[in-house]
Design an enzyme around this catalytic site. Sequence first.
Site, PDB file in Angstrom:
ATOM      1  N   HIS A  48       0.814  -1.225   0.000  1.00  0.00           N
ATOM      2  CA  HIS A  48       0.000   0.000   0.000  1.00  0.00           C
ATOM      3  C   HIS A  48       0.846   1.272   0.000  1.00  0.00           C
ATOM      4  O   HIS A  48       0.307   2.361  -0.173  1.00  0.00           O
ATOM      5  CB  HIS A  48      -0.936   0.032   1.214  1.00  0.00           C
ATOM      6  CG  HIS A  48      -1.964  -1.055   1.243  1.00  0.00           C
ATOM      7  ND1 HIS A  48      -2.884  -1.219   0.229  1.00  0.00           N
ATOM      8  CD2 HIS A  48      -2.220  -2.037   2.142  1.00  0.00           C
ATOM      9  CE1 HIS A  48      -3.671  -2.262   0.512  1.00  0.00           C
ATOM     10  NE2 HIS A  48      -3.279  -2.776   1.673  1.00  0.00           N
TER      11      HIS A  48
ATOM     12  N   ASP B 122      -2.424 -10.461  -2.421  1.00  0.00           N
ATOM     13  CA  ASP B 122      -2.999 -10.077  -1.130  1.00  0.00           C
ATOM     14  C   ASP B 122      -4.495  -9.794  -1.333  1.00  0.00           C
ATOM     15  O   ASP B 122      -4.934  -9.444  -2.430  1.00  0.00           O
ATOM     16  CB  ASP B 122      -2.283  -8.808  -0.636  1.00  0.00           C
ATOM     17  CG  ASP B 122      -2.716  -8.369   0.750  1.00  0.00           C
ATOM     18  OD1 ASP B 122      -1.991  -8.674   1.708  1.00  0.00           O
ATOM     19  OD2 ASP B 122      -3.776  -7.699   0.870  1.00  0.00           O
TER      20      ASP B 122
ATOM     21  N   HIS C 248      -6.112  -7.292  -0.389  1.00  0.00           N
ATOM     22  CA  HIS C 248      -6.342  -5.864  -0.649  1.00  0.00           C
ATOM     23  C   HIS C 248      -5.591  -5.405  -1.892  1.00  0.00           C
ATOM     24  O   HIS C 248      -4.465  -5.849  -2.142  1.00  0.00           O
ATOM     25  CB  HIS C 248      -5.894  -5.045   0.567  1.00  0.00           C
ATOM     26  CG  HIS C 248      -6.542  -5.461   1.853  1.00  0.00           C
ATOM     27  ND1 HIS C 248      -5.959  -6.377   2.721  1.00  0.00           N
ATOM     28  CD2 HIS C 248      -7.733  -5.124   2.394  1.00  0.00           C
ATOM     29  CE1 HIS C 248      -6.767  -6.563   3.761  1.00  0.00           C
ATOM     30  NE2 HIS C 248      -7.852  -5.823   3.587  1.00  0.00           N
TER      31      HIS C 248
ATOM     32  N   ASP D  39      -4.116 -13.073   3.514  1.00  0.00           N
ATOM     33  CA  ASP D  39      -5.395 -12.628   4.086  1.00  0.00           C
ATOM     34  C   ASP D  39      -6.569 -13.001   3.178  1.00  0.00           C
ATOM     35  O   ASP D  39      -7.708 -12.624   3.450  1.00  0.00           O
ATOM     36  CB  ASP D  39      -5.378 -11.127   4.410  1.00  0.00           C
ATOM     37  CG  ASP D  39      -4.745 -10.271   3.338  1.00  0.00           C
ATOM     38  OD1 ASP D  39      -4.460 -10.781   2.237  1.00  0.00           O
ATOM     39  OD2 ASP D  39      -4.540  -9.066   3.598  1.00  0.00           O
TER      40      ASP D  39
HETATM   41  C1  OKP Z   1      -3.026  -4.245   4.695  1.00  0.00           C
HETATM   42  B1  OKP Z   1      -2.590  -5.378   3.770  1.00  0.00           B
HETATM   43  C2  OKP Z   1      -9.946  -3.247   9.672  1.00  0.00           C
HETATM   44  C3  OKP Z   1      -9.542  -2.020   8.891  1.00  0.00           C
HETATM   45  C4  OKP Z   1      -8.639  -2.370   7.761  1.00  0.00           C
HETATM   46  C5  OKP Z   1      -6.590  -1.502   6.684  1.00  0.00           C
HETATM   47  C6  OKP Z   1      -6.309  -2.806   6.063  1.00  0.00           C
HETATM   48  C7  OKP Z   1      -4.894  -2.851   5.567  1.00  0.00           C
HETATM   49  C8  OKP Z   1      -4.487  -4.156   4.955  1.00  0.00           C
HETATM   50  N1  OKP Z   1     -10.540  -2.952  10.930  1.00  0.00           N
HETATM   51  N2  OKP Z   1      -7.694  -1.355   7.543  1.00  0.00           N
HETATM   52  O1  OKP Z   1      -3.057  -5.259   2.448  1.00  0.00           O
HETATM   53  O2  OKP Z   1      -2.926  -6.695   4.239  1.00  0.00           O
HETATM   54 ZN    ZN Z   2      -4.124  -7.277   2.707  1.00  0.00          ZN
END
Ligand code: OKP
Ligand code: ZN
Length: 347
Positions: A165, A201, A203, A290
Amino acid sequence: MLIFHNPVHGKHDGRQEMFRGRLVPCHETPARLEYVLDALRERGIGTLRAPAAPDLDLIRRVHSPRYVDFLQRAWADWIALDPANAELDILPSVWPVRGFRHDIAPSNFAARVGLFSFDSGSPLTSGTWEAAAAGAACAIDAARAVAGGHGPRAAMALTRPPGHHAGADFFGGYCFLNNAALAAQALREAGAERVAVLDIDYHHGNGTQSIFYERGDVLTVSVHGDPTTEYPFFLGYADEPGQGAGLGANLNLPLAAGTDFAGWTEALEQGLAAIGRFQPDALVIALGVDTYEGDPISKFKLRSADYLRVGARLARLGLPTVFTMEGGYAVAEVGTNVANVLEGYAG
Ligand code: OKP
Ligand code: ZN
C-alpha cells in the site's frame, strides 16, 4: 529457497489503529512473522539469511527523497514536540484532499504526517523506520539473489511491516516502504528488461500500482477484494489500465467479497495469462495470505490446503521470482499458509 528475514521487524510494534471512531489494537503485529518463521523452521522449508544494509539510493529511486527523509526523521520530530510523546504512536489527523496542494510540505509536523499518508490505521512508531528499512533491504537482497538466473530461482523477503500500500510518497494500510516495488526496481537494475508484479494479497496493491502506473517496463497485476466495498476503496477498479508509457501495463482483477478458491483461481489465471503475454524476465509476488477463510479483516474463502496449489501454480511460470510478505491476520494460521505456498512452489 533463500529467505531473507528481517531480524528487526519487531521494532515496528504499533499500539493502536483507528477503526470506526475508536482506537483498537493493531492487526499487523510482530507475532505474525514469528508464526511464519516457526512454521518454516518446523517444516525445514528454505534457508534463512539476514539482509545487508539497505540501499538507500535505490529506495530513493522508488520513493521520493522528501518522503524518505520524513520517515527517517519522523520519530525524532515527534519527540521534539514533547518528550512525553515517547509513550504514544504517530497517527495522522489531517490530509490534503482534492484541490489541496501536494507540492508543499508544511513545517508543522501533523500536517506533514498527513501529507505523507492516506489512512489513520497505520501507526508510525519509534522503530518503524528501522524495521521498514531492514525489510526493504530483504526485498532488494532477494531480488539481487535471483537476478540473472544464475543463483536460486526464487527468494523471499520475509518481513513486516508489509509494503504494497505504500506509494512513492505516502504510507498507509500498515505499509511504509514498498518492498515489492523495491524488488521490481532492483531486478530492473540488475538487468531484467521487463518485470511483472503479481499481487495476491486480499487488498488492492494501490501503492505498487501508483508507483509503476506510467511505466511500461513493470507490469502490475492485482487480484483483490472489490474496492467498491473493500479497502483501500479509492483505487483497484477494473478500468485502470495504466497511463502514458504504462498504458496496458496494469491489470486489476477485483472480486466480490465471499469469493472462494474456484472463483479466485479464475482471476489468477487471467492475471497469469497477462503476465505470459508481457514476457517478463522476472516476477515479484506480493504474497498476502489474508485471502484465507479465517482472516479477521478479509472476505475471501481460501483454505489452508489451497495455498499448496497456489505455490505449485506460480512455480510453473518458471521465472526468477521474489516473494514479498504482505498481509495475513489470522495470526496462528499465517505461518501454515505461507509455508504451504513455499512448499507448493518447491514441489
Ligand atoms: C493491509 B494489507 C480493519 C480495517 C482495515 C486496513 C487494512 C490494511 C491491509 N478494521 N484497515 O493489504 O494486508
Ligand atoms: Zn491485505
